[in-house]
Write an enzyme that holds these catalytic residues in place. Sequence first.
Site, PDB file in Angstrom:
ATOM      1  N   HIS A 118       0.844  -1.197   0.000  1.00 58.22           N
ATOM      2  CA  HIS A 118       0.000   0.000   0.000  1.00 58.22           C
ATOM      3  C   HIS A 118       0.873   1.239   0.000  1.00 58.22           C
ATOM      4  CE1 HIS A 118      -3.515   2.496   0.882  1.00 58.22           C
ATOM      5  NE2 HIS A 118      -2.684   3.211   1.639  1.00 58.22           N
TER       6      HIS A 118
ATOM      7  N   ASP B  79     -14.874   3.425   7.878  1.00 60.79           N
ATOM      8  CA  ASP B  79     -13.753   4.255   7.452  1.00 60.79           C
ATOM      9  C   ASP B  79     -14.175   5.160   6.297  1.00 60.79           C
ATOM     10  OD1 ASP B  79     -10.930   5.125   7.033  1.00 60.79           O
ATOM     11  OD2 ASP B  79     -11.251   4.070   5.143  1.00 60.79           O
TER      12      ASP B  79
ATOM     13  N   ARG C  14     -13.664  13.572   7.578  1.00 63.38           N
ATOM     14  CA  ARG C  14     -12.367  14.205   7.903  1.00 63.38           C
ATOM     15  C   ARG C  14     -11.922  15.127   6.781  1.00 63.38           C
ATOM     16  NH1 ARG C  14      -8.920   9.362   8.162  1.00 63.38           N
ATOM     17  NH2 ARG C  14      -7.236  10.837   8.330  1.00 63.38           N
TER      18      ARG C  14
ATOM     19  N   SER D 205      -7.064   4.345   9.466  1.00 65.04           N
ATOM     20  CA  SER D 205      -7.834   4.314   8.223  1.00 65.04           C
ATOM     21  C   SER D 205      -7.178   3.365   7.212  1.00 65.04           C
ATOM     22  CB  SER D 205      -7.915   5.747   7.666  1.00 65.04           C
ATOM     23  OG  SER D 205      -8.386   5.761   6.357  1.00 65.04           O
TER      24      SER D 205
ATOM     25  N   LYS E  30      -8.375  -0.963   6.225  1.00 65.25           N
ATOM     26  CA  LYS E  30      -8.668  -1.502   4.880  1.00 65.25           C
ATOM     27  C   LYS E  30      -7.771  -2.701   4.571  1.00 65.25           C
ATOM     28  CE  LYS E  30      -8.451   2.802   3.233  1.00 65.25           C
ATOM     29  NZ  LYS E  30      -8.982   4.116   3.562  1.00 65.25           N
TER      30      LYS E  30
HETATM   31  N1  URA Z   1      -5.412   7.263   2.993  1.00 63.13           N
HETATM   32  C1  URA Z   1      -6.387   6.637   3.666  1.00 63.13           C
HETATM   33  O1  URA Z   1      -6.880   5.590   3.251  1.00 63.13           O
HETATM   34  N2  URA Z   1      -6.825   7.200   4.821  1.00 63.13           N
HETATM   35  C2  URA Z   1      -6.321   8.342   5.316  1.00 63.13           C
HETATM   36  O2  URA Z   1      -6.744   8.783   6.352  1.00 63.13           O
HETATM   37  C3  URA Z   1      -5.317   8.983   4.579  1.00 63.13           C
HETATM   38  C4  URA Z   1      -4.869   8.404   3.427  1.00 63.13           C
END
Ligand code: URA
Length: 443
Positions: free
Chosen positions: A82, A161, A168, A183, A187
């Site tokens: 990621h 999320d 946010r 966050s 995932k």
């Molecule tokens: N990427 C994400 O998936 N979440 C965040 O809070 C910031 C970047």
Amino acid sequence: MRAVDLIQKKRDGGELSREEIAFLVQGYSKGEIPDYQISAWAMAVYFRGMNARETGDLTLEMAMSGDQVDLSPIAGIKVDKHSTGGVGDKTTVVLAPLVAAAGVPVAKMSGRGLGHTGGTLDKLESISGFSVEMGREQFFAQVGEIGAAVIGQSGNITPADKKLYALRDVTATVESIPLIASSVMSKKIAAGADAIVLDVKTGSGAFMKTLDDSIALAQAMVDIGTHLGRNTVAVISDMDQPLGFGIGNALEIKEGIETLKGQGPKDLQEVCLILGSQMLVLGGKAKDEAEARSILLSHIEDGSALEKFKQMVTAQGGDASQVEAPDTLPSAGRFIEVKAASAGYVESIQAEEIGVAAMLLGAGRETKESQIDLAVGIQLSLKVGDAVAAGDTLAVLHVNNAGVSKVQEAEAKVLEAYRISAEPVPPQPLVFALVTKDGVTRY
Ligand code: URA
């Protein structure tokens, strides 16, 4: 329990229990706690932070808010990668086939981009017929057969999320280390990987502008992964200029193909080798980074990484002849050179400005509904450290349908993005540190 009491507790620097975090996440998901209270709580977290236990609990609550993918039908250690987001970052396009060629299964669920350029899925869709939609059974079967598949997120992964991130975004609470870490990791945990390699960007084009903040974010994510039983490492890599030369969907696929052939830009190849080596080590295919690197290089040199990409493209309905002949990928109708106004050396290239310029040309989405033009984007001609004379081409805009004012705006952004210094600029590090459960190694 009342949300207002938990907001107050966090506002005053207190620590929330697992039950209290669950109450907030579940209440927000179900619509029982309103946006304004969760906004206030997120702002309290922004200022007060959360400890490792709270951050882990928030991650788990969000991971459990929707579907959890079980990748166990696929044999082997599944390693996910990621990136915290960068301009010109096409590493997934290179790494999925490269790492699969080395025997580590890649079952990747990716996203589409909002703003800047498209996401990995948009990039892959530059190849005619390439489909990013498939059912779980087919996804598992493809990974089992050829070792790699890159698809869109299906089902209902981490809805809490999704809702919180959107909130946010409009309440100035994105740039919080515990909130970003939970966050991202929620995932990854829900997507089912056994091990995770994170590419945390640092610099002008990244969420985290300083190395110390980037390392702190990486440590928070590695801690979460480690506590949840997922072997996790993070590489801190440079985003003080875009990665590679191409920014835009088809342009990035072309560069990815070049890299799989061993003829890509040096910075892109190096970042791919560093991330890919970590993936091989976590995937149990190499004892250390040096061995992993030589395995990866051998798959580039003998053509098997490129062959794996062709197999993946064919399996997902794409036209693999375009991998052989990248000139047949979508290309723009007009090319506009952006020229340097003064002489010197390229000191930095503000990645965010380049990303916005590419979006203005149509390479990215301004809103979720925007249509992407796969052919357009920006091809950089010069990178950090290069000497430049007045009138030299800094970059070329690849343009189709963007109107005059958008093209002019893009041109101005590219010109602004290039910072030119009178003095020679020493080579910049590409990778700054490796963060593992055992600590931080600075390069
Ligand atoms: N990427 C994400 O998936 N979440 C965040 O809070 C910031 C970047």
